[in-house]
Design an enzyme around this catalytic site. Structure first.
Site, short mmCIF file in Angstrom:
data_model
loop_
_atom_site.label_atom_id
_atom_site.label_comp_id
_atom_site.label_asym_id
_atom_site.label_seq_id
_atom_site.Cartn_x
_atom_site.Cartn_y
_atom_site.Cartn_z
N LYS A 86 -50.88 -41.81 -27.46
CA LYS A 86 -51.60 -41.96 -26.19
C LYS A 86 -50.94 -41.07 -25.17
O LYS A 86 -49.73 -40.81 -25.25
CB LYS A 86 -51.52 -43.42 -25.70
CG LYS A 86 -52.58 -43.78 -24.69
CD LYS A 86 -53.86 -44.15 -25.38
CE LYS A 86 -54.97 -44.50 -24.42
NZ LYS A 86 -56.18 -44.91 -25.13
N THR A 158 -68.46 -46.53 -29.74
CA THR A 158 -67.66 -47.76 -29.60
C THR A 158 -68.55 -48.97 -29.38
O THR A 158 -68.33 -50.04 -29.95
CB THR A 158 -66.64 -47.58 -28.45
OG1 THR A 158 -65.84 -46.44 -28.76
CG2 THR A 158 -65.75 -48.80 -28.32
P1 NAD Z 1 -65.67 -45.89 -18.28
O1 NAD Z 1 -64.84 -45.25 -17.24
O2 NAD Z 1 -66.88 -45.20 -18.80
O3 NAD Z 1 -66.17 -47.32 -17.76
C1 NAD Z 1 -65.34 -48.25 -17.17
C2 NAD Z 1 -66.20 -49.15 -16.31
O4 NAD Z 1 -65.37 -50.23 -15.88
C3 NAD Z 1 -66.75 -48.51 -15.03
O5 NAD Z 1 -68.10 -48.92 -14.87
C4 NAD Z 1 -65.90 -49.10 -13.91
O6 NAD Z 1 -66.61 -49.23 -12.69
C5 NAD Z 1 -65.59 -50.46 -14.48
N1 NAD Z 1 -64.38 -51.10 -13.97
C6 NAD Z 1 -63.19 -50.55 -13.65
N2 NAD Z 1 -62.35 -51.51 -13.22
C7 NAD Z 1 -63.03 -52.67 -13.30
C8 NAD Z 1 -62.71 -54.02 -13.02
N3 NAD Z 1 -61.50 -54.36 -12.59
N4 NAD Z 1 -63.67 -54.96 -13.21
C9 NAD Z 1 -64.89 -54.62 -13.66
N5 NAD Z 1 -65.25 -53.37 -13.95
C10 NAD Z 1 -64.33 -52.41 -13.76
O7 NAD Z 1 -64.65 -46.26 -19.46
P2 NAD Z 1 -64.98 -46.55 -20.98
O8 NAD Z 1 -64.90 -45.29 -21.75
O9 NAD Z 1 -66.22 -47.38 -21.06
O10 NAD Z 1 -63.71 -47.41 -21.41
C11 NAD Z 1 -63.58 -48.76 -21.01
C12 NAD Z 1 -62.43 -49.39 -21.76
O11 NAD Z 1 -62.65 -49.28 -23.15
C13 NAD Z 1 -61.05 -48.75 -21.55
O12 NAD Z 1 -60.08 -49.77 -21.66
C14 NAD Z 1 -60.93 -47.79 -22.70
O13 NAD Z 1 -59.58 -47.50 -23.00
C15 NAD Z 1 -61.55 -48.61 -23.78
N6 NAD Z 1 -62.06 -47.86 -24.92
C16 NAD Z 1 -62.95 -46.86 -24.77
C17 NAD Z 1 -63.44 -46.22 -25.88
C18 NAD Z 1 -64.52 -45.18 -25.77
O14 NAD Z 1 -65.06 -44.82 -26.81
N7 NAD Z 1 -64.89 -44.72 -24.60
C19 NAD Z 1 -63.01 -46.58 -27.15
C20 NAD Z 1 -62.09 -47.63 -27.29
C21 NAD Z 1 -61.63 -48.26 -26.15
#
Ligand code: NAD
Length: 377
Positions: A86, A158
């Site tokens: 990471k 995902t």
């Molecule tokens: P993203 O930035 O597309 O979306 C995140 C969303 O969460 C946004 O809408 C934001 O407004 C919201 N947010 C932020 N803080 C918040 C809070 N305190 N309460 C409620 N909503 C909040 O990110 P993503 O790619 O969807 O990733 C989200 C999570 O999933 C992260 O932890 C990331 O590490 C994990 N993840 C992502 C992937 C992927 O394929 N993108 C894969 C595995 C894990």
């Protein structure tokens, strides 16, 4: 300037060490563009590590290590020929695009020599950022389609995996998907696609949140309309339908399936008792503290751990890295997440432990086996 920390920096840096990692922790500083970043290569037993590059100003080294370890376990659990890593670029992702490109290109050049780390997209970075990294060093996953990538966020890799995990729970524990009420914390790339794929299976999105608020509707929210709102840069709190509440109101929403898809540790000892769900599908990485997972287990709430449920993105990235196609990615996600979720739930039931404990045991066995076949990993 890249410096690999050694024992000379103080033994404190080794507080994370155990028999599988971390292999190295690298601090990066480029004063010319004020780049400050860290890379944790946790384990390379099965092959070079894959893990996201996060851009955020508030991530600790401990959090970066936990995220790297989660990738080691995730990649091992998914049977990929990759270890886990990471990286974090300490900056506000909302900066202007030109500055962001400068920073990310500088980061790419700094990690060029860390050949056992393959960067991927994460919070604050995207396919475009991976294209810049690929352009600099020829090594990144989650590339735009135009560069031969499988755009995992665009296709919802995902979110698809989360829906498959839910299907496996349905077979295993009888929490049916038809009519199931779903609440999603964080309506971003993971959250909105999870809602979409679950809706295709008959579930109803009754609540969703973003960093500005929670939107609820007992009758179900229009996922396409919410997605259009987010794509226009607006908040769910601006929706012309549903009921708006504060950001953390999502935690207590009455539902069947609760999906954290935002930040770490959102379920913790202080709030987990307020959760009103039968199944937690961990979309975000490390969304629940140890205490919260224990509580859920005692309360009979099934919680499918992050590195099992949200492995769709990295499975897709690995298929891309090895030259596969989008349809091969979807079928690999389906196969691996279905069988892993079932294996974890069966082991958790047999050993009477929380699913995370069962999943960690399963993944560690695979990591140790891979390591045993190597001279130095
Ligand atoms: P993203 O930035 O597309 O979306 C995140 C969303 O969460 C946004 O809408 C934001 O407004 C919201 N947010 C932020 N803080 C918040 C809070 N305190 N309460 C409620 N909503 C909040 O990110 P993503 O790619 O969807 O990733 C989200 C999570 O999933 C992260 O932890 C990331 O590490 C994990 N993840 C992502 C992937 C992927 O394929 N993108 C894969 C595995 C894990």
């Amino acid at each position: 300037m890249t410096s690999t920390m050694t024992a000379d920096s103080g033994t404190d840096i080794f507080r994370f060490s155990d028999e599988i990692g971390p292999k190295k922790i690298v601090a990066i500083h480029d004063p010319s563009c004020d780049l400050k970043a860290i890379v944790v290569v946790d384990n390379v037993g099965a092959g070079p590590s894959i893990g996201g590059t996060r851009m955020a100003s508030d991530v600790t080294l401990a959090e970066c290590f936990r995220l790297a370890r989660a990738m080691t376990l995730k990649n091992a659990a998914a049977g990929l020929a990759h270890g886990g890593g990471k990286s974090v670029i300490f900056a506000d992702p909302a900066m202007d695009p030109a500055t962001k490109e400068t920073l990310i290109r500088s980061f790419a050049r700094a990690v060029g020599d860390i050949t056992d780390y393959i960067p991927g997209p994460d919070m604050g970075t995207d396919e475009r950022a991976m294209a810049w990294i690929e352009d600099e060093i020829g090594r990144a996953v989650g590339l735009p389609r135009e560069l031969g990538g499988i755009p995992l966020d665009e296709i919802g890799a995902t979110g698809f995996g989360l829906a498959i995990a839910a299907e496996a729970v349905e077979e295993h524990a009888g929490i049916g998907l038809r009519g199931a009420r779903v609440a999603v914390q964080g309506f971003g790339a993971v959250g909105h696609h999870a809602a979409r794929f679950l809706a295709e299976r008959g579930a109803v999105l009754v609540a969703a949140s973003d960093s500005r608020g929670t939107l609820t509707s007992r009758d179900g929210l229009d996922i396409t309309a919410l997605q259009a709102l987010k794509a226009a840069g607006r908040s769910l709190a601006d929706a012309p339908f549903g009921t708006v509440a504060d950001r953390d109101a999502i935690i207590a929403v009455e539902c069947d399936i609760w999906i954290p898809a935002a930040r770490p540790d959102v379920l913790n000892a202080d709030n987990v008792a307020a959760l009103n769900a039968r199944l937690v599908l961990q979309g975000a990485n490390i969304p629940a503290t140890h205490e919260a997972e224990e509580y859920l287990h005692r309360a009979g709430v099934i919680s499918v751990p992050d590195f099992i449920a949200n492995a769709g993105g990295v499975i897709c990235a690995a298929v891309e890295y090895h030259g596969g196609t989008q349809s091969q990615a979807f079928s690999a996600i389906e196969d691996k997440i279905r069988s892993n979720t079932s294996a974890v739930l069966e082991r958790a039931r047999a050993d009477n432990v929380p699913p995370r404990a069962a999943a960690v045991a399963l993944a560690r066995e695979r990591v140790l086996k891979a390591q045993s076949l190597r001279r130095f990993a």
